[in-house]
Design a protein around this motif. Structure first.
Motif, short mmCIF file in Angstrom:
data_model
loop_
_atom_site.label_atom_id
_atom_site.label_comp_id
_atom_site.label_asym_id
_atom_site.label_seq_id
_atom_site.Cartn_x
_atom_site.Cartn_y
_atom_site.Cartn_z
N ILE A 1 -36.30 0.64 -1.34
CA ILE A 1 -35.64 1.82 -1.92
C ILE A 1 -34.66 2.41 -0.93
CG2 ILE A 1 -36.03 4.19 -2.72
CD1 ILE A 1 -38.72 3.12 -3.89
N ILE A 2 -35.08 2.57 0.31
CA ILE A 2 -34.20 3.12 1.35
C ILE A 2 -32.98 2.24 1.53
CG2 ILE A 2 -34.02 3.64 3.82
CD1 ILE A 2 -37.10 4.36 3.58
N ASP B 1 -29.98 5.06 11.10
CA ASP B 1 -30.64 3.85 11.58
C ASP B 1 -31.89 4.17 12.40
OD1 ASP B 1 -28.70 2.31 10.35
OD2 ASP B 1 -27.63 1.81 12.21
N SER B 2 -31.94 5.35 12.97
CA SER B 2 -33.09 5.72 13.82
C SER B 2 -34.26 6.29 13.03
CB SER B 2 -32.65 6.73 14.88
OG SER B 2 -32.43 8.00 14.31
N LEU B 3 -34.05 6.61 11.75
CA LEU B 3 -35.13 7.19 10.95
C LEU B 3 -36.08 6.10 10.44
CD1 LEU B 3 -33.20 9.85 8.83
CD2 LEU B 3 -34.67 10.25 10.81
N GLN C 1 -39.97 8.95 7.49
CA GLN C 1 -39.13 10.13 7.68
C GLN C 1 -38.18 10.37 6.51
OE1 GLN C 1 -37.86 8.80 11.67
NE2 GLN C 1 -38.33 10.89 12.35
N TRP C 2 -37.71 9.31 5.87
CA TRP C 2 -36.82 9.48 4.73
C TRP C 2 -37.50 10.20 3.57
CZ3 TRP C 2 -31.88 9.51 4.96
CH2 TRP C 2 -31.21 8.71 5.87
N PHE C 3 -38.81 10.09 3.49
CA PHE C 3 -39.54 10.70 2.38
C PHE C 3 -40.15 12.06 2.74
CE2 PHE C 3 -39.17 6.26 1.22
CZ PHE C 3 -38.75 6.36 -0.09
N LYS D 1 -35.53 13.83 2.10
CA LYS D 1 -34.30 13.51 2.83
C LYS D 1 -33.50 12.40 2.14
CE LYS D 1 -36.12 15.03 7.24
NZ LYS D 1 -36.52 14.67 8.61
N LEU D 2 -34.18 11.42 1.59
CA LEU D 2 -33.47 10.34 0.93
C LEU D 2 -32.69 10.85 -0.28
CD1 LEU D 2 -32.97 7.29 1.18
CD2 LEU D 2 -34.88 6.95 -0.40
N ASN D 3 -33.25 11.84 -0.96
CA ASN D 3 -32.57 12.41 -2.12
C ASN D 3 -31.27 13.11 -1.72
OD1 ASN D 3 -32.36 12.78 -4.89
ND2 ASN D 3 -33.41 14.74 -4.82
#
Length: 159
Positions: A7-8, A110-112, A116-118, A137-139
């Motif tokens: 998904i990311i 790239d460092s996440l 962390q994206w969620f 964060k991804l949203n």
């Protein structure tokens, strides 16, 4: 690859694709063309470029990645409408800011980690996030990709 990683990757691939598309349009326009209005009485290309940089700067805060790179762009490109600020950076300065910011954001993204994206973004409370975990964060990347694509479509009108 886990579902979350997939998904990311899908979201970031679209983000980078939209950035590349916008960058190609910006680079195809002369500084003089970017000084023109998209349509009579509408925003100029320079305003849209500054606006995108200012919005992406706000994204740094929302994602908890640090401080804005160009806080001085907030007022002339977000708070105020086009043609009302007495002084704004030149097109060539904004082009440099755009390139620097795009590279900086990619390094940060790239460092996440996938986890962390969620995580919640900075504009949502812990209470609201518990009830609405999609406000992550991804949203933010999804909504900013749409915003970027919208303004890229406007920039196309300057050709």
């Amino acid at each position: 690859m886990t579902t979350n990683q997939l998904i990311i990757k899908m979201v970031l691939d679209r983000w980078y694709g939209a950035l590349k598309n916008c960058d190609n349009h910006i680079n195809s326009l002369t500084d003089e063309k970017l000084m023109k209005e998209i349509a009579p009485g509408k925003n100029r290309g320079i305003y849209l470029l500054g606006h995108l940089i200012a919005v992406h700067d706000d994204m740094i805060i929302l994602l908890g990645l640090g401080e804005k790179l160009y806080p001085e762009l907030h007022t002339p490109f977000l708070a105020d409408p086009d043609k009302t600020a007495a002084i704004i950076p030149s097109v060539s300065e904004l082009r440099k800011y755009w390139t620097t910011q795009c590279q900086w954001l990619q390094q940060q993204f790239d460092s996440l980690s996938p986890e962390q994206w969620f995580e919640k973004h900075a504009a949502v409370s812990a209470e609201d996030f518990a009830n609405e975990p999609h406000r992550n964060k991804l949203n933010i990347i999804i909504t900013r990709t749409t915003h970027l694509s919208y303004h890229t479509g406007q920039l196309v009108l300057l050709k």
